[in-house]
Scaffold this active site. Structure first.
Site, mmCIF file in Angstrom:
data_model
loop_
_atom_site.group_PDB
_atom_site.id
_atom_site.type_symbol
_atom_site.label_atom_id
_atom_site.label_comp_id
_atom_site.label_asym_id
_atom_site.label_seq_id
_atom_site.Cartn_x
_atom_site.Cartn_y
_atom_site.Cartn_z
ATOM 1 N N GLN A 25 -77.003 16.628 -17.772
ATOM 2 C CA GLN A 25 -77.128 15.745 -18.941
ATOM 3 C C GLN A 25 -78.091 16.275 -20.007
ATOM 4 O OE1 GLN A 25 -78.796 11.981 -18.709
ATOM 5 N NE2 GLN A 25 -80.376 12.536 -17.226
ATOM 6 N N ASP A 66 -93.800 15.275 -24.161
ATOM 7 C CA ASP A 66 -94.981 14.403 -24.077
ATOM 8 C C ASP A 66 -95.696 14.358 -25.433
ATOM 9 O OD1 ASP A 66 -94.738 14.179 -21.113
ATOM 10 O OD2 ASP A 66 -95.121 16.317 -21.249
ATOM 11 N N ARG A 124 -93.702 12.146 -27.709
ATOM 12 C CA ARG A 124 -93.900 10.743 -27.323
ATOM 13 C C ARG A 124 -95.253 10.229 -27.819
ATOM 14 N NH1 ARG A 124 -91.772 11.865 -21.127
ATOM 15 N NH2 ARG A 124 -89.606 11.291 -21.507
ATOM 16 N N GLY A 141 -78.185 24.907 -15.346
ATOM 17 C CA GLY A 141 -77.885 23.472 -15.221
ATOM 18 C C GLY A 141 -77.050 23.025 -16.405
ATOM 19 N N ALA A 142 -76.129 23.908 -16.819
ATOM 20 C CA ALA A 142 -75.453 23.730 -18.104
ATOM 21 C C ALA A 142 -74.452 22.584 -18.135
ATOM 22 C CB ALA A 142 -74.777 25.044 -18.506
ATOM 23 N N HIS A 186 -97.154 18.369 -16.768
ATOM 24 C CA HIS A 186 -96.140 17.417 -17.245
ATOM 25 C C HIS A 186 -95.909 16.415 -16.111
ATOM 26 C CE1 HIS A 186 -92.573 15.653 -18.941
ATOM 27 N NE2 HIS A 186 -91.837 16.061 -17.924
ATOM 28 N N ARG A 199 -85.655 13.348 -11.043
ATOM 29 C CA ARG A 199 -86.159 12.336 -10.103
ATOM 30 C C ARG A 199 -85.431 11.009 -10.293
ATOM 31 N NH1 ARG A 199 -91.806 9.810 -12.437
ATOM 32 N NH2 ARG A 199 -91.480 10.352 -14.628
HETATM 33 P P1 NAD Z 1 -78.687 16.676 -14.143
HETATM 34 O O1 NAD Z 1 -78.639 16.349 -12.684
HETATM 35 O O2 NAD Z 1 -77.857 15.905 -15.093
HETATM 36 O O3 NAD Z 1 -78.335 18.212 -14.350
HETATM 37 C C1 NAD Z 1 -78.903 19.221 -13.591
HETATM 38 C C2 NAD Z 1 -77.853 20.301 -13.441
HETATM 39 O O4 NAD Z 1 -78.467 21.416 -12.809
HETATM 40 C C3 NAD Z 1 -76.670 19.871 -12.561
HETATM 41 O O5 NAD Z 1 -75.477 20.033 -13.299
HETATM 42 C C4 NAD Z 1 -76.748 20.799 -11.358
HETATM 43 O O6 NAD Z 1 -75.470 21.160 -10.866
HETATM 44 C C5 NAD Z 1 -77.489 21.996 -11.950
HETATM 45 N N1 NAD Z 1 -78.157 22.853 -10.989
HETATM 46 C C6 NAD Z 1 -78.778 22.496 -9.839
HETATM 47 N N2 NAD Z 1 -79.245 23.589 -9.205
HETATM 48 C C7 NAD Z 1 -78.928 24.649 -9.970
HETATM 49 C C8 NAD Z 1 -79.124 26.044 -9.830
HETATM 50 N N3 NAD Z 1 -79.752 26.580 -8.795
HETATM 51 N N4 NAD Z 1 -78.659 26.837 -10.812
HETATM 52 C C9 NAD Z 1 -78.027 26.322 -11.881
HETATM 53 N N5 NAD Z 1 -77.781 25.022 -12.040
HETATM 54 C C10 NAD Z 1 -78.241 24.188 -11.102
HETATM 55 O O7 NAD Z 1 -80.230 16.622 -14.544
HETATM 56 P P2 NAD Z 1 -80.838 16.553 -16.028
HETATM 57 O O8 NAD Z 1 -81.039 15.148 -16.397
HETATM 58 O O9 NAD Z 1 -80.075 17.457 -16.929
HETATM 59 O O10 NAD Z 1 -82.303 17.153 -15.757
HETATM 60 C C11 NAD Z 1 -82.487 18.511 -15.410
HETATM 61 C C12 NAD Z 1 -83.938 18.764 -15.055
HETATM 62 O O11 NAD Z 1 -84.761 18.636 -16.202
HETATM 63 C C13 NAD Z 1 -84.520 17.767 -14.022
HETATM 64 O O12 NAD Z 1 -85.343 18.461 -13.108
HETATM 65 C C14 NAD Z 1 -85.339 16.838 -14.883
HETATM 66 O O13 NAD Z 1 -86.364 16.205 -14.142
HETATM 67 C C15 NAD Z 1 -85.880 17.824 -15.899
HETATM 68 N N6 NAD Z 1 -86.407 17.252 -17.132
HETATM 69 C C16 NAD Z 1 -87.586 17.744 -17.591
HETATM 70 C C17 NAD Z 1 -88.144 17.263 -18.767
HETATM 71 C C18 NAD Z 1 -89.454 17.810 -19.293
HETATM 72 O O14 NAD Z 1 -90.018 17.211 -20.220
HETATM 73 N N7 NAD Z 1 -89.997 18.912 -18.787
HETATM 74 C C19 NAD Z 1 -87.472 16.261 -19.460
HETATM 75 C C20 NAD Z 1 -86.242 15.777 -18.968
HETATM 76 C C21 NAD Z 1 -85.702 16.298 -17.807
HETATM 77 C C1 LMR Z 2 -89.388 13.076 -18.638
HETATM 78 O O1 LMR Z 2 -90.579 13.202 -18.908
HETATM 79 O O2 LMR Z 2 -88.673 12.201 -19.179
HETATM 80 C C2 LMR Z 2 -88.746 14.001 -17.640
HETATM 81 O O3 LMR Z 2 -89.702 14.846 -17.071
HETATM 82 C C3 LMR Z 2 -87.944 13.311 -16.621
HETATM 83 C C4 LMR Z 2 -88.812 12.529 -15.663
HETATM 84 O O4 LMR Z 2 -88.582 12.626 -14.453
HETATM 85 O O5 LMR Z 2 -89.709 11.823 -16.115
#
Ligand code: NAD
Ligand code: LMR
Length: 332
Positions: A19, A163, A166, A15-16, A191, A96
């Site tokens: 964001q 978390d 936070r 997902g490079a 999470h 989400r």
């Molecule tokens: P984003 O939509 O900006 O980026 C996700 C990227 O993943 C996109 O560029 C997309 O093209 C790519 N992608 C989708 N399927 C793919 C695959 N099979 N292989 C490779 N790349 C793929 O989203 P984001 O804001 O960067 O968030 C990414 C993920 O991280 C989300 O699921 C978000 O909920 C999660 N997240 C988790 C936490 C945590 O605390 N665990 C915190 C923030 C975000």
């Molecule tokens: C977060 O905790 O900010 C991420 O997991 C993104 C989300 O969907 O809440």
């Protein structure tokens, strides 16, 4: 100064072009994570439609002229992405939107993680470690690790550090102290909005956090709820899910595994349960984890819980069992 004679460490980020990665890649490339002397090769995985955007990110990485960045691989091929990787940060997944819970993403994202697990097992270096960030991260890690049975269970992590950060920040604000004074903060379970951030075992300046704060109603109510719902609050305010703080927590997570936690303290990581604290074996569960600089770690034993805490831990365990049930068809 970078030691160019040293073998580079290969780090895969999926997902490079997304964001979270935009806030993550530059910090890894700059030497902040693996050290100023350690060359790093970034192996960046994206889906085909996002490759052009990824090229833009790569141009910016080039333009930083980081001495520690020894190479960049841009690919939509999983085998190539995970080749020789010692760390895989699985960020790529849909985030989400307002009104959704993270578990609602299971049907969109769960299916991505089985093939990734297989590709990691087939191609990564023998010292591979994996941190799952893409949501719902605990169950995605369960799926990926299930498809990589030859990779030892202690190499898999899902991210609960955001978390923890936070929760520490909330406690520090309430107590009116610098956040550095808050330690021993564990996030238990998923999470998700059922997680249990444990203020009772946390410390502020070495004292019990709850004694310093002296407001049990706040600790049991507003504090827990603020941490559980912080992700949603950010989505509501920003229109997008957290990215910079998530990237920062991913870096904290990797550094905790690499550098070791301070004596007597721990970090929060979701790991494959061996049944600790009565959690069913095999669930990817958030625990307090003590790490050592040699790369070994253990779930901290003997943390005491009140009936209130036990009830919260049981609720988040039940949710993870339900998620496991929902993805039965994606497990080997
Ligand atoms: P984003 O939509 O900006 O980026 C996700 C990227 O993943 C996109 O560029 C997309 O093209 C790519 N992608 C989708 N399927 C793919 C695959 N099979 N292989 C490779 N790349 C793929 O989203 P984001 O804001 O960067 O968030 C990414 C993920 O991280 C989300 O699921 C978000 O909920 C999660 N997240 C988790 C936490 C945590 O605390 N665990 C915190 C923030 C975000
Ligand atoms: C977060 O905790 O900010 C991420 O997991 C993104 C989300 O969907 O809440």
């Amino acid at each position: 100064m970078v030691d160019v004679a040293r073998n580079p460490v290969h780090v895969t980020v999926t997902g490079a072009a997304g964001q979270v990665s935009y806030a993550l890649l530059f910090r890894i490339a700059s030497g902040q994570v693996f050290g100023p002397d350690q060359p790093v090769v970034l192996r960046l995985l994206e889906i085909e439609p996002a490759m052009k955007a990824l090229e833009g990110v790569a141009m910016e990485l080039d333009d930083c002229a980081f001495p520690t960045l020894a190479g960049l691989v841009l690919t939509s091929n999983q085998q190539e992405a995970f080749d020789s990787a010692s760390w895989a940060l699985l960020v790529g997944a849909m985030p989400r939107k307002e009104g959704m819970e993270r578990g609602d993403l299971l049907s969109a994202n769960g299916g991505l993680f089985g093939p990734m697990g297989e590709a990691i097992q087939k191609n990564a270096a023998s010292d591979i470690r994996v941190l799952v960030v893409g949501n719902p991260c605990n169950t995605n890690a369960l799926i990926a690790s299930g498809h990589a049975p030859d990779i030892p269970a202690d190499r898999w992590f899902a991210m609960t550090r955001l978390d923890e950060n936070r929760a520490k920040s909330q406690l520090a604000k309430k107590a009116g102290v610098p956040v550095a004074e808050v330690s021993n903060l564990a996030i238990w379970g998923n999470h998700s909005a059922t997680q249990y951030p444990d203020a009772y075992n946390a410390r502020i300046g070495g004292r019990r956090a709850t004694d310093v704060i002296g407001d049990e109603e706040w600790v049991n109510g507003e504090f827990i709820s603020a941490v559980q719902k912080r992700g949603a609050a950010i989505i509501s305010a920003r229109g997008l899910s957290s990215a910079a703080s998530a990237a920062s927590a991913a870096i904290d997570s990797v550094k905790s595994v690499l550098d070791g936690t301070p004596e007597g303290d721990w970090t929060s990581l979701a790991v494959i349960s061996k049944g600790e604290y009565g959690v069913p074996e095999g669930l990817v569960f958030g625990y307090p984890v003590a790490t050592k600089a040699d790369g070994t770690w253990s779930v901290v034993e003997g943390v005491e819980h009140s009936d209130f805490a036990r009830e919260k831990i049981s609720k988040t365990t039940d949710e993870l069992l339900q998620e496991r049930d929902l993805v039965k068809h994606l497990l080997p």
